[in-house]
Design an enzyme around this catalytic site. Structure first.
Site, PDB file in Angstrom:
ATOM      1  N   ASN A  10      38.742  36.048  37.261  1.00 25.20           N
ATOM      2  CA  ASN A  10      38.436  37.438  36.922  1.00 25.20           C
ATOM      3  C   ASN A  10      39.750  38.202  36.968  1.00 25.20           C
ATOM      4  O   ASN A  10      40.278  38.464  38.052  1.00 25.20           O
ATOM      5  CB  ASN A  10      37.441  38.006  37.956  1.00 25.20           C
ATOM      6  N   TRP A  11      40.269  38.521  35.787  1.00 23.68           N
ATOM      7  CA  TRP A  11      41.593  39.154  35.733  1.00 23.68           C
ATOM      8  C   TRP A  11      41.528  40.656  36.024  1.00 23.68           C
ATOM      9  O   TRP A  11      42.544  41.309  36.104  1.00 23.68           O
ATOM     10  CB  TRP A  11      42.240  38.898  34.362  1.00 23.68           C
ATOM     11  N   LYS A  12      40.318  41.210  36.122  1.00 24.30           N
ATOM     12  CA  LYS A  12      40.158  42.653  36.405  1.00 24.30           C
ATOM     13  C   LYS A  12      41.043  43.467  35.439  1.00 24.30           C
ATOM     14  O   LYS A  12      41.157  43.099  34.279  1.00 24.30           O
ATOM     15  CB  LYS A  12      40.498  42.940  37.864  1.00 24.30           C
ATOM     16  N   HIS A  93      29.636  43.110  39.529  1.00 27.37           N
ATOM     17  CA  HIS A  93      30.773  42.980  40.447  1.00 27.37           C
ATOM     18  C   HIS A  93      30.780  44.177  41.402  1.00 27.37           C
ATOM     19  O   HIS A  93      30.500  45.300  41.003  1.00 27.37           O
ATOM     20  CB  HIS A  93      32.085  42.914  39.665  1.00 27.37           C
ATOM     21  N   GLU A  95      33.063  45.881  42.582  1.00 25.64           N
ATOM     22  CA  GLU A  95      33.943  46.990  42.209  1.00 25.64           C
ATOM     23  C   GLU A  95      33.252  47.925  41.226  1.00 25.64           C
ATOM     24  O   GLU A  95      33.600  49.104  41.127  1.00 25.64           O
ATOM     25  CB  GLU A  95      35.259  46.443  41.638  1.00 25.64           C
ATOM     26  N   GLU A 163      29.905  37.128  46.624  1.00 23.50           N
ATOM     27  CA  GLU A 163      31.228  37.669  46.910  1.00 23.50           C
ATOM     28  C   GLU A 163      31.142  38.701  48.037  1.00 23.50           C
ATOM     29  O   GLU A 163      30.826  39.874  47.791  1.00 23.50           O
ATOM     30  CB  GLU A 163      31.799  38.362  45.671  1.00 23.50           C
ATOM     31  N   GLY A 169      40.092  40.267  47.662  1.00 23.80           N
ATOM     32  CA  GLY A 169      41.463  40.769  47.633  1.00 23.80           C
ATOM     33  C   GLY A 169      42.079  41.004  49.000  1.00 23.80           C
ATOM     34  O   GLY A 169      43.149  41.622  49.099  1.00 23.80           O
ATOM     35  N   SER A 208      38.956  35.976  47.838  1.00 22.86           N
ATOM     36  CA  SER A 208      40.173  35.359  48.402  1.00 22.86           C
ATOM     37  C   SER A 208      40.163  33.840  48.346  1.00 22.86           C
ATOM     38  O   SER A 208      40.727  33.177  49.219  1.00 22.86           O
ATOM     39  CB  SER A 208      40.400  35.843  49.844  1.00 22.86           C
ATOM     40  N   GLY A 230      42.738  37.301  42.279  1.00 24.04           N
ATOM     41  CA  GLY A 230      44.203  37.214  42.315  1.00 24.04           C
ATOM     42  C   GLY A 230      44.764  35.839  41.971  1.00 24.04           C
ATOM     43  O   GLY A 230      45.751  35.740  41.226  1.00 24.04           O
TER      44      GLY A 230
END
Ligand code: PEP
Length: 253
Positions: A10-12, A93, A95, A163, A169, A208, A230
């Site tokens: 997931n490159w966000k 997600h 976020e 998650e 992160g 992570s 990440g």
């Protein structure tokens, strides 16, 4: 036949055209590990170009609207993602649940819209640290999953990603025992809704995950892969996770 491991980046909000070389390199890593299903959920601006350089990896989006078209400035429909080359999309997600106020009902509708457009779904769920510390993580996350699961959810188009919000992160992950307990609880919750189909549905771990912890996480019986932020931004960091998934597949065969 066991569940095929699924490892998705997931490159966000990361990635410019200059990073398409990494997409291509990850596509080559995917080709070298054919037992694992590998994908990259890119920013929308890179989906079309990324699809042309994806190699054996699939390309996904990170969100879609629940409607096909309309006056929704700044939004993208699942059909648009599909036309651009996405074959998967992330829904729910944390976020977006947190920053955009997305509800479980919204996430069920978005997942349904993606399915109608022929796109597979990674449906995310996870608890806050306060919920975990209160000892309610399994109950809260299972409830969240059942409330955001579309009625006709099936393993050939939907995977779940657990998650923990506090692990995203941060470099922190739950204990392996806690991950095992949660994934077993989520599979039981799925079985209560979709019966035997739950055994086929993949449940990914996200938060992570990296080359150092992936093998241990993916050795857990109900962990069927990873959703990786990440550590998916470069082939160098992502490759060991894909490699770990392949080794777990080989060990289980
Ligand atoms: C994510 O946001 O989906 C995620 C798993 O991020 P990270 O791997 O960076 O914790």
């Amino acid at each position: 036949m066991g569940r095929r491991k699924l490892v998705v980046g997931n490159w966000k909000m990361n990635g410019m055209r200059a990073h398409l070389d990494e997409v291509e390199a990850i596509g080559r890593v995917a080709a070298a590990h054919p037992s694992v299903e590998v994908g990259l959920c890119l920013p929308a601006t890179l989906i079309m170009a990324g699809s042309e350089r994806r190699g054996a990896a699939f390309i996904g989006g990170q969100n879609c609207h629940m409607d096909i078209s309309g006056a929704y400035t700044g939004s993208l429909s699942a059909e648009m993602l599909a036309e651009a080359g996405a074959t998967w999309v992330i829904t729910g997600h944390s976020e977006r649940r947190e920053a955009r106020g997305e509800t479980n009902a919204d996430i069920a509708s978005k997942s349904e819209a993606a399915h109608k457009a022929g796109i597979n779904v990674i449906l995310c769920v996870g608890e806050t640290l306060a919920v975990r510390d209160a000892g309610k993580a399994e109950q809260v996350v299972a409830d969240q999953l059942l409330a955001s699961l579309p009625d006709d959810a099936a393993a050939d188009w939907l995977a779940v990603a657990y998650e923990p919000i506090w692990a995203i992160g941060t470099g922190r992950i739950p204990t392996l025992e806690a991950v095992a307990t949660m994934h077993a609880a989520l599979r039981a919750a799925l079985a209560s809704r979709i019966g035997a189909e739950a055994d086929k549905m993949r449940i990914l771990y996200g938060g992570s995950m990296n080359g150092d912890n992936a093998a241990d996480l993916m050795a857990i019986a109900d962990v069927d892969g990873g959703l990786v932020g990440g550590a998916s931004l470069s082939a160098k960091k992502f490759a060991p996770i894909i490699e770990a998934a392949e080794q777990r597949m080989a060990a289980a065969a």
